[in-house]
Motif scaffolding. Structure first.
Motif, short mmCIF file in Angstrom:
data_model
loop_
_atom_site.label_atom_id
_atom_site.label_comp_id
_atom_site.label_asym_id
_atom_site.label_seq_id
_atom_site.Cartn_x
_atom_site.Cartn_y
_atom_site.Cartn_z
N LEU A 64 0.81 -1.22 0.00
CA LEU A 64 0.00 0.00 0.00
C LEU A 64 0.85 1.27 0.00
O LEU A 64 0.43 2.31 -0.52
CB LEU A 64 -0.93 0.01 1.21
CG LEU A 64 -2.22 -0.81 1.08
CD1 LEU A 64 -2.92 -0.92 2.43
CD2 LEU A 64 -3.16 -0.19 0.06
N LYS A 65 2.04 1.20 0.59
CA LYS A 65 2.87 2.40 0.64
C LYS A 65 3.34 2.82 -0.75
O LYS A 65 3.78 3.95 -0.95
CB LYS A 65 4.07 2.18 1.57
CG LYS A 65 5.12 1.22 1.02
CD LYS A 65 6.22 0.98 2.04
CE LYS A 65 7.30 0.04 1.49
NZ LYS A 65 8.33 -0.26 2.50
N GLU A 66 3.25 1.90 -1.74
CA GLU A 66 3.62 2.21 -3.11
C GLU A 66 2.44 2.75 -3.91
O GLU A 66 2.61 3.18 -5.06
CB GLU A 66 4.15 0.95 -3.82
CG GLU A 66 5.33 0.30 -3.11
CD GLU A 66 5.70 -1.03 -3.73
OE1 GLU A 66 5.04 -1.42 -4.73
OE2 GLU A 66 6.63 -1.69 -3.25
N MET A 67 1.23 2.70 -3.34
CA MET A 67 0.03 3.06 -4.07
C MET A 67 -0.36 4.51 -3.81
O MET A 67 -0.04 5.07 -2.76
CB MET A 67 -1.12 2.12 -3.68
CG MET A 67 -0.85 0.66 -4.01
SD MET A 67 -2.05 -0.49 -3.28
CE MET A 67 -3.51 -0.11 -4.26
N THR A 68 -1.05 5.10 -4.76
CA THR A 68 -1.56 6.45 -4.57
C THR A 68 -2.66 6.43 -3.50
O THR A 68 -3.29 5.39 -3.27
CB THR A 68 -2.16 6.99 -5.88
OG1 THR A 68 -3.26 6.16 -6.27
CG2 THR A 68 -1.12 7.01 -6.98
N PRO A 69 -2.91 7.55 -2.84
CA PRO A 69 -3.97 7.60 -1.82
C PRO A 69 -5.32 7.13 -2.34
O PRO A 69 -6.09 6.49 -1.62
CB PRO A 69 -4.00 9.08 -1.41
CG PRO A 69 -2.61 9.57 -1.67
CD PRO A 69 -2.15 8.83 -2.89
N VAL A 70 -5.61 7.42 -3.62
CA VAL A 70 -6.89 7.00 -4.21
C VAL A 70 -7.00 5.48 -4.23
O VAL A 70 -8.01 4.90 -3.82
CB VAL A 70 -7.04 7.55 -5.65
CG1 VAL A 70 -8.27 6.94 -6.32
CG2 VAL A 70 -7.16 9.07 -5.61
N TRP A 71 -5.93 4.81 -4.68
CA TRP A 71 -5.96 3.36 -4.75
C TRP A 71 -5.84 2.73 -3.38
O TRP A 71 -6.33 1.61 -3.16
CB TRP A 71 -4.85 2.86 -5.69
CG TRP A 71 -5.26 2.95 -7.13
CD1 TRP A 71 -4.89 3.88 -8.04
CD2 TRP A 71 -6.16 2.07 -7.80
NE1 TRP A 71 -5.50 3.64 -9.25
CE2 TRP A 71 -6.28 2.53 -9.13
CE3 TRP A 71 -6.87 0.93 -7.42
CZ2 TRP A 71 -7.09 1.90 -10.08
CZ3 TRP A 71 -7.68 0.29 -8.37
CH2 TRP A 71 -7.79 0.78 -9.67
N GLN A 72 -5.20 3.41 -2.46
CA GLN A 72 -5.20 2.93 -1.08
C GLN A 72 -6.63 2.85 -0.54
O GLN A 72 -7.03 1.85 0.05
CB GLN A 72 -4.36 3.85 -0.19
CG GLN A 72 -2.87 3.72 -0.39
CD GLN A 72 -2.10 4.64 0.54
OE1 GLN A 72 -2.68 5.37 1.34
NE2 GLN A 72 -0.77 4.63 0.43
N ARG A 73 -7.39 3.93 -0.75
CA ARG A 73 -8.78 3.96 -0.27
C ARG A 73 -9.62 2.90 -0.97
O ARG A 73 -10.48 2.26 -0.35
CB ARG A 73 -9.39 5.35 -0.47
CG ARG A 73 -8.82 6.43 0.45
CD ARG A 73 -9.65 7.69 0.41
NE ARG A 73 -9.64 8.29 -0.91
CZ ARG A 73 -8.74 9.19 -1.31
NH1 ARG A 73 -7.77 9.57 -0.49
NH2 ARG A 73 -8.80 9.71 -2.53
N ARG A 74 -9.39 2.72 -2.27
CA ARG A 74 -10.16 1.72 -3.01
C ARG A 74 -9.89 0.32 -2.49
O ARG A 74 -10.82 -0.48 -2.36
CB ARG A 74 -9.80 1.80 -4.51
CG ARG A 74 -10.39 3.02 -5.20
CD ARG A 74 -9.88 3.15 -6.62
NE ARG A 74 -10.46 4.32 -7.27
CZ ARG A 74 -10.09 4.77 -8.47
NH1 ARG A 74 -9.13 4.14 -9.14
NH2 ARG A 74 -10.67 5.84 -8.98
N PHE A 75 -8.63 0.04 -2.18
CA PHE A 75 -8.33 -1.30 -1.66
C PHE A 75 -8.94 -1.50 -0.28
O PHE A 75 -9.47 -2.58 0.03
CB PHE A 75 -6.82 -1.52 -1.59
CG PHE A 75 -6.45 -2.83 -0.93
CD1 PHE A 75 -6.59 -4.02 -1.61
CD2 PHE A 75 -6.00 -2.86 0.38
CE1 PHE A 75 -6.28 -5.23 -1.01
CE2 PHE A 75 -5.69 -4.06 1.00
CZ PHE A 75 -5.83 -5.25 0.29
N LEU A 76 -8.86 -0.48 0.57
CA LEU A 76 -9.35 -0.60 1.93
C LEU A 76 -10.87 -0.56 2.03
O LEU A 76 -11.43 -0.83 3.09
CB LEU A 76 -8.74 0.50 2.81
CG LEU A 76 -7.22 0.39 3.00
CD1 LEU A 76 -6.68 1.62 3.70
CD2 LEU A 76 -6.87 -0.87 3.79
N THR A 77 -11.55 -0.24 0.92
CA THR A 77 -13.04 -0.28 0.91
C THR A 77 -13.51 -1.43 0.02
O THR A 77 -13.98 -2.44 0.51
CB THR A 77 -13.61 1.06 0.41
OG1 THR A 77 -12.99 1.42 -0.83
CG2 THR A 77 -13.36 2.15 1.43
#
Length: 362
Positions: A64-77
């Protein structure tokens, strides 16, 4: 106490899930004893899932630290919804549907009306699942150690030597293929082909997801101007979660044959894995404890070998979970000792601030 707010939704899901489990027990048996029995099974399954998947949370945080904040949120939802409902409900139904040559609706009816037969079909598919999942997880772990740019070594005598072989093309694939053939010789003759083919599919899936992830993220890099994980990393994490969940789903049938009870218990555990992932990312725990990530990948490697071994002998899921937890615990303690002896290196930007700074540059 400051960390408890990360688990707010996990506590809510736990309360709702256990209450629903108690209701299922009462509805099925009409007795207090039956109600508490199902309640207890849901709680045990949740603990089993957490113990088996703690290393999953660490690897998720690392990716996740390599992902953009948008994709972080998408993965966590969306990612957690896919993990809970896709892998804990749909995946077993798909396995049964394929094995019994029936439709998914018929598989659902089988799970409701004939849970014993549903469980038998799932357990018969365990060999293929163990070979596929074991191979995928083994490649995940070896990709971490076979890295010529890896500078931090926990077990230095092993990791420093392994990293030197990273420049040899296909070194980790060769290791997996050799181990695959060794275990194939130990499997019953009638099941050798099933084991080998399932393991090869696991290897191909890893390579396909890895290549697809690189292509997708390269395209994303061209669009945004910086190498940030997006759809490719998202797909990688979803397949990784699927591989981790194999063991928990199969092991759950040792406690109950009720699909809905299994879904509740494992779903509760999956929520805690999500909460742990968020905490690790936002608090920069992986940077603070330098060997924690190493411990997770050692635990993954051990889990992959255990999944191979399960094709030959039964390995209790409790032992699998405890083994991974012990390895990660030792890695955490080693990190604490290192920090005590090297306090100057502990000072630095947290993962959260690093991620925010990277995101702010876009």
């Amino acid at each position: 106490m400051a960390s408890l707010h990360y688990f707010k939704w996990s506590f809510i899901v736990t309360a709702v899930g256990l209450a629903l489990g108690a209701w299922l027990g009462w509805n099925a048996t009409g007795t207090i004893g039956g109600m508490f029995a199902v309640f207890f099974i849901c709680a045990v399954l949740a603990v089993l899932e957490i113990s088996l998947s703690f290393d999953n949370a660490i690897v998720n945080a690392n990716k996740l630290k390599e992902m953009t904040p948008v994709w972080q949120r998408r993965f966590l939802t969306w990612g957690i919804l896919i993990a809970v409902f896709g892998m804990r409900v749909l995946f077993p139904l798909v396995i049964v549907a394929i094995a019994a040559s029936i439709g998914p609706i018929a598989a659902m009816q089988l799970a409701i009306n004939e849970p014993a037969e549903y469980s038998r079909i799932m357990l018969d598919a365990h060999l293929s699942i163990a070979a596929f999942g074991g191979t995928f997880l083994m490649m995940v772990a070896l990709s971490f150690f076979f890295d010529e740019h890896k500078e931090i070594h926990w077990v230095h005598v092993i990791e420093s030597r392994v990293s030197r072989f990273a420049s040899i093309r296909g070194a980790e694939i060769t290791f997996v293929l050799v181990l695959m053939l060794i275990f194939a010789h130990l499997v019953d003759s009638a099941e050798k082909l099933t084991f080998v083919m399932s393991a090869i599919y696991g290897l191909i899936t890893f390579l396909f997801v890895d290549i697809l992830g690189r292509v997708l993220d390269k395209a994303n890099e061209a669009m945004v101007g910086a190498a940030k994980g997006g759809l490719g990393a998202f797909l990688y994490l979803e397949v990784l979660d699927a591989s981790f969940s194999f063991d928990g789903v199969i092991g759950a049938f040792a406690l109950t044959q009720n699909l809905f009870v299994i879904t509740i218990g494992l779903g509760i555990g999956a929520m805690y894995v999500r909460s742990m992932t968020i905490m690790l990312v936002e608090r920069g725990t992986l940077m603070e404890y330098r060997y924690l990530e190493h411990g997770a990948f050692y635990a993954i490697l051990a889990l992959s070998v255990i999944m191979y071994a399960q094709a030959v002998v039964h390995v209790p899921e409790v032992l699998t979970g405890l083994g991974g937890a012990v390895v990660i615990g030792v890695a955490l303690w080693s990190s604490i000792l290192y920090n005590r002896h090297n306090p100057a290196e502990v000072e630095g930007p947290s993962l959260q601030s690093t991620t925010e700074d990277a995101g702010g540059r876009h």
